[in-house]
Design an enzyme around this catalytic site. Sequence first.
Site, PDB file in Angstrom:
ATOM      1  N   TYR A   1      -2.793   4.826   7.188  1.00  0.00           N
ATOM      2  CA  TYR A   1      -2.052   3.483   7.524  1.00  0.00           C
ATOM      3  C   TYR A   1      -0.887   3.454   6.573  1.00  0.00           C
ATOM      4  CZ  TYR A   1      -1.025  -1.465   6.761  1.00  0.00           C
ATOM      5  OH  TYR A   1      -0.187  -2.603   6.570  1.00  0.00           O
TER       6      TYR A   1
ATOM      7  N   GLU B   1       0.663  -1.263   0.078  1.00  0.00           N
ATOM      8  CA  GLU B   1       0.018  -0.050  -0.184  1.00  0.00           C
ATOM      9  C   GLU B   1       0.872   1.349  -0.010  1.00  0.00           C
ATOM     10  OE1 GLU B   1      -3.615  -0.319   2.578  1.00  0.00           O
ATOM     11  OE2 GLU B   1      -3.500  -2.566   2.247  1.00  0.00           O
TER      12      GLU B   1
HETATM   13  P1  NAD Z   1      -2.355  -7.706  13.001  1.00  0.00           P
HETATM   14  O1  NAD Z   1      -3.178  -6.288  13.158  1.00  0.00           O
HETATM   15  O2  NAD Z   1      -2.915  -8.953  12.972  1.00  0.00           O
HETATM   16  O3  NAD Z   1      -1.320  -7.759  14.047  1.00  0.00           O
HETATM   17  C1  NAD Z   1      -0.423  -6.943  14.347  1.00  0.00           C
HETATM   18  C2  NAD Z   1       0.364  -7.220  15.725  1.00  0.00           C
HETATM   19  O4  NAD Z   1       1.163  -6.379  16.336  1.00  0.00           O
HETATM   20  C3  NAD Z   1      -0.668  -7.698  16.849  1.00  0.00           C
HETATM   21  O5  NAD Z   1      -0.363  -9.023  17.620  1.00  0.00           O
HETATM   22  C4  NAD Z   1      -0.594  -6.675  18.080  1.00  0.00           C
HETATM   23  O6  NAD Z   1      -0.850  -6.878  19.336  1.00  0.00           O
HETATM   24  C5  NAD Z   1       0.753  -6.033  17.715  1.00  0.00           C
HETATM   25  N1  NAD Z   1       1.296  -4.726  17.977  1.00  0.00           N
HETATM   26  C6  NAD Z   1       0.473  -3.611  17.549  1.00  0.00           C
HETATM   27  N2  NAD Z   1       0.941  -2.515  18.309  1.00  0.00           N
HETATM   28  C7  NAD Z   1       1.992  -2.857  18.768  1.00  0.00           C
HETATM   29  C8  NAD Z   1       3.027  -2.188  19.804  1.00  0.00           C
HETATM   30  N3  NAD Z   1       2.949  -1.170  19.952  1.00  0.00           N
HETATM   31  N4  NAD Z   1       3.843  -2.852  20.378  1.00  0.00           N
HETATM   32  C9  NAD Z   1       4.252  -4.578  20.107  1.00  0.00           C
HETATM   33  N5  NAD Z   1       3.014  -5.195  19.520  1.00  0.00           N
HETATM   34  C10 NAD Z   1       2.284  -4.501  18.665  1.00  0.00           C
HETATM   35  O7  NAD Z   1      -1.495  -7.412  11.495  1.00  0.00           O
HETATM   36  P2  NAD Z   1      -0.992  -8.404  10.464  1.00  0.00           P
HETATM   37  O8  NAD Z   1      -1.987  -8.244   9.473  1.00  0.00           O
HETATM   38  O9  NAD Z   1      -0.452  -9.664  11.196  1.00  0.00           O
HETATM   39  O10 NAD Z   1       0.257  -7.580   9.865  1.00  0.00           O
HETATM   40  C11 NAD Z   1       1.412  -7.809  10.437  1.00  0.00           C
HETATM   41  C12 NAD Z   1       2.503  -6.961   9.677  1.00  0.00           C
HETATM   42  O11 NAD Z   1       2.291  -7.093   8.194  1.00  0.00           O
HETATM   43  C13 NAD Z   1       2.386  -5.385   9.723  1.00  0.00           C
HETATM   44  O12 NAD Z   1       3.406  -4.714   9.760  1.00  0.00           O
HETATM   45  C14 NAD Z   1       1.322  -4.913   8.510  1.00  0.00           C
HETATM   46  O13 NAD Z   1       1.666  -3.714   7.944  1.00  0.00           O
HETATM   47  C15 NAD Z   1       2.301  -6.147   7.430  1.00  0.00           C
HETATM   48  N6  NAD Z   1       1.168  -6.511   6.392  1.00  0.00           N
HETATM   49  C16 NAD Z   1      -0.024  -6.855   6.521  1.00  0.00           C
HETATM   50  C17 NAD Z   1      -0.743  -7.433   5.285  1.00  0.00           C
HETATM   51  C18 NAD Z   1      -2.087  -7.978   5.492  1.00  0.00           C
HETATM   52  O14 NAD Z   1      -2.628  -8.277   4.492  1.00  0.00           O
HETATM   53  N7  NAD Z   1      -2.506  -8.201   6.535  1.00  0.00           N
HETATM   54  C19 NAD Z   1      -0.072  -7.240   3.947  1.00  0.00           C
HETATM   55  C20 NAD Z   1       1.156  -6.726   3.887  1.00  0.00           C
HETATM   56  C21 NAD Z   1       2.028  -6.433   5.112  1.00  0.00           C
HETATM   57  P1  TYD Z   2      -9.274  -4.753   3.957  1.00  0.00           P
HETATM   58  O1  TYD Z   2      -9.244  -6.105   4.224  1.00  0.00           O
HETATM   59  O2  TYD Z   2      -9.533  -3.619   5.028  1.00  0.00           O
HETATM   60  O3  TYD Z   2      -7.721  -4.571   3.213  1.00  0.00           O
HETATM   61  P2  TYD Z   2      -7.132  -3.244   2.682  1.00  0.00           P
HETATM   62  O4  TYD Z   2      -8.088  -1.969   2.799  1.00  0.00           O
HETATM   63  O5  TYD Z   2      -5.923  -3.093   3.446  1.00  0.00           O
HETATM   64  O6  TYD Z   2      -6.980  -3.713   1.117  1.00  0.00           O
HETATM   65  O7  TYD Z   2     -10.151  -4.388   2.621  1.00  0.00           O
HETATM   66  C1  TYD Z   2     -10.021  -5.253   1.508  1.00  0.00           C
HETATM   67  C2  TYD Z   2     -10.801  -4.404   0.183  1.00  0.00           C
HETATM   68  O8  TYD Z   2     -12.276  -4.803   0.608  1.00  0.00           O
HETATM   69  C3  TYD Z   2     -10.841  -2.818   0.307  1.00  0.00           C
HETATM   70  O9  TYD Z   2     -10.843  -2.544  -1.116  1.00  0.00           O
HETATM   71  C4  TYD Z   2     -11.902  -2.434   1.043  1.00  0.00           C
HETATM   72  C5  TYD Z   2     -13.121  -3.580   0.873  1.00  0.00           C
HETATM   73  N1  TYD Z   2     -13.911  -3.720   2.162  1.00  0.00           N
HETATM   74  C6  TYD Z   2     -15.283  -3.867   2.064  1.00  0.00           C
HETATM   75  O10 TYD Z   2     -15.922  -3.545   0.732  1.00  0.00           O
HETATM   76  N2  TYD Z   2     -16.259  -3.950   3.028  1.00  0.00           N
HETATM   77  C7  TYD Z   2     -15.567  -4.071   4.319  1.00  0.00           C
HETATM   78  O11 TYD Z   2     -16.357  -4.344   5.178  1.00  0.00           O
HETATM   79  C8  TYD Z   2     -14.165  -4.206   4.578  1.00  0.00           C
HETATM   80  C9  TYD Z   2     -13.355  -4.305   5.750  1.00  0.00           C
HETATM   81  C10 TYD Z   2     -13.244  -4.055   3.287  1.00  0.00           C
END
Ligand code: NAD
Ligand code: TYD
Length: 352
Positions: free
Chosen positions: A156, A132
Amino acid sequence: MNVLITGGAGFIGCHVVRLFVEKYPEYRIFNLDKLTYSGNLENVKDLEDSPNYTFIKGDISDLEFVREIFEKHKFDKVIHLAAESHVDRSISDPLIFVKTNVMGTATLLQVAKESWKGNYENKLFYHVSTDEVYGSLELGGDFFYETTPYDPRSPYSASKASSDHMVRAWGHTYKMPIILSNCSNNYGANQFPEKLIPLFINNIVNGKSLPVYGEGINVRDWLWVEDHARAIDVIFHNGKHYETYNIGGHNEWKNIDLIKVLCKLVDAKIGNEPGTSEKLITFVKDRAGHDLRYAIDASKLENELGWTPSLQFEEGLSKTIDWYLENKEWLDSVTSGAYLDYYTKQYESSES
Ligand code: NAD
Ligand code: TYD
């Protein structure tokens, strides 16, 4: 080797911690997590008794605390995932994203630098980031490459872009070994049900409406979380220092098309008449500043390090739905009133 993994009680982190604890018994794995609303020790419960695993509760932006644990455990390498991760929350409550994602990352970098004292042999700071940061693409257009200029557009993505810049700055200025990866949207087991896929599975099962933002035409590029964890393993061990790797599965879906497939698969699994869940689809006001399309070109990772995704999307989606259906207790516990009280307290304390 002592490896600090941050955010290991969250969605992606728990899969990374499990892979490292099980695959590398010779490493000592430390999981540092604040246990915010999205961190859940249930996600790593099976690892509790592993001899090479230690959980540490704490905040990455607390300088004195981070100093103490580096002093005590002498971490050699860091895999940094801890973050505030949900775009909608960043729109309504952006400052905690700056605190955790920007200040937290800078704090870890600074303490790692102090602790390693300029001797970087066998040291590494690996930062896990998102696609992103590159901004938004036109429908059907080009992809994000490692060279795509940064153009973050939500609080974010701006906070993650900022953290990426911090990591590169510490690498460039202090010659500290760093690696970054930027991954597309993940899906799979243990994802907090505020993100699209687990939220919609949960709503379908409970007969609740499915809120599609705008017209549902936004495109996301989906990768199974365990394939992301495998990519992190490969990059951590074989990636070149100071390089960035994009991670993605060439798997673009328009939201509305994905949601219809999800409805069909869940209906079949829970014995609904075909078409039942599609009736729950409700088009709602669009997300503010909603990025139109994300799409990753992962050929650098594929060509240089030989990683490819292991699962086709429908298979991954099917496994994911099965996990949520089999783990109703997990889902109920994180969506219950008790959780909401906890969530409110978290925010009170982080603002004080
Ligand atoms: P998540 O929200 O499920 O997990 C985040 C974790 O970080 C949680 O366990 C939370 O307790 C911990 N955390 C938050 N603030 C903290 C702090 N101040 N100190 C210590 N721990 C803290 O997120 P996720 O989806 O598992 O994402 C993990 C990483 O991967 C993030 O850096 C995110 O930007 C990156 N990422 C996520 C996605 C996705 O699709 N979810 C994709 C690409 C990159
Ligand atoms: P999300 O899972 O929040 O991931 P990101 O915004 O980081 O890509 O959302 C995925 C896509 O789905 C995004 O285009 C927003 C859309 N969305 C909905 O349409 N309804 C919802 O309730 C949510 C959470 C996401």
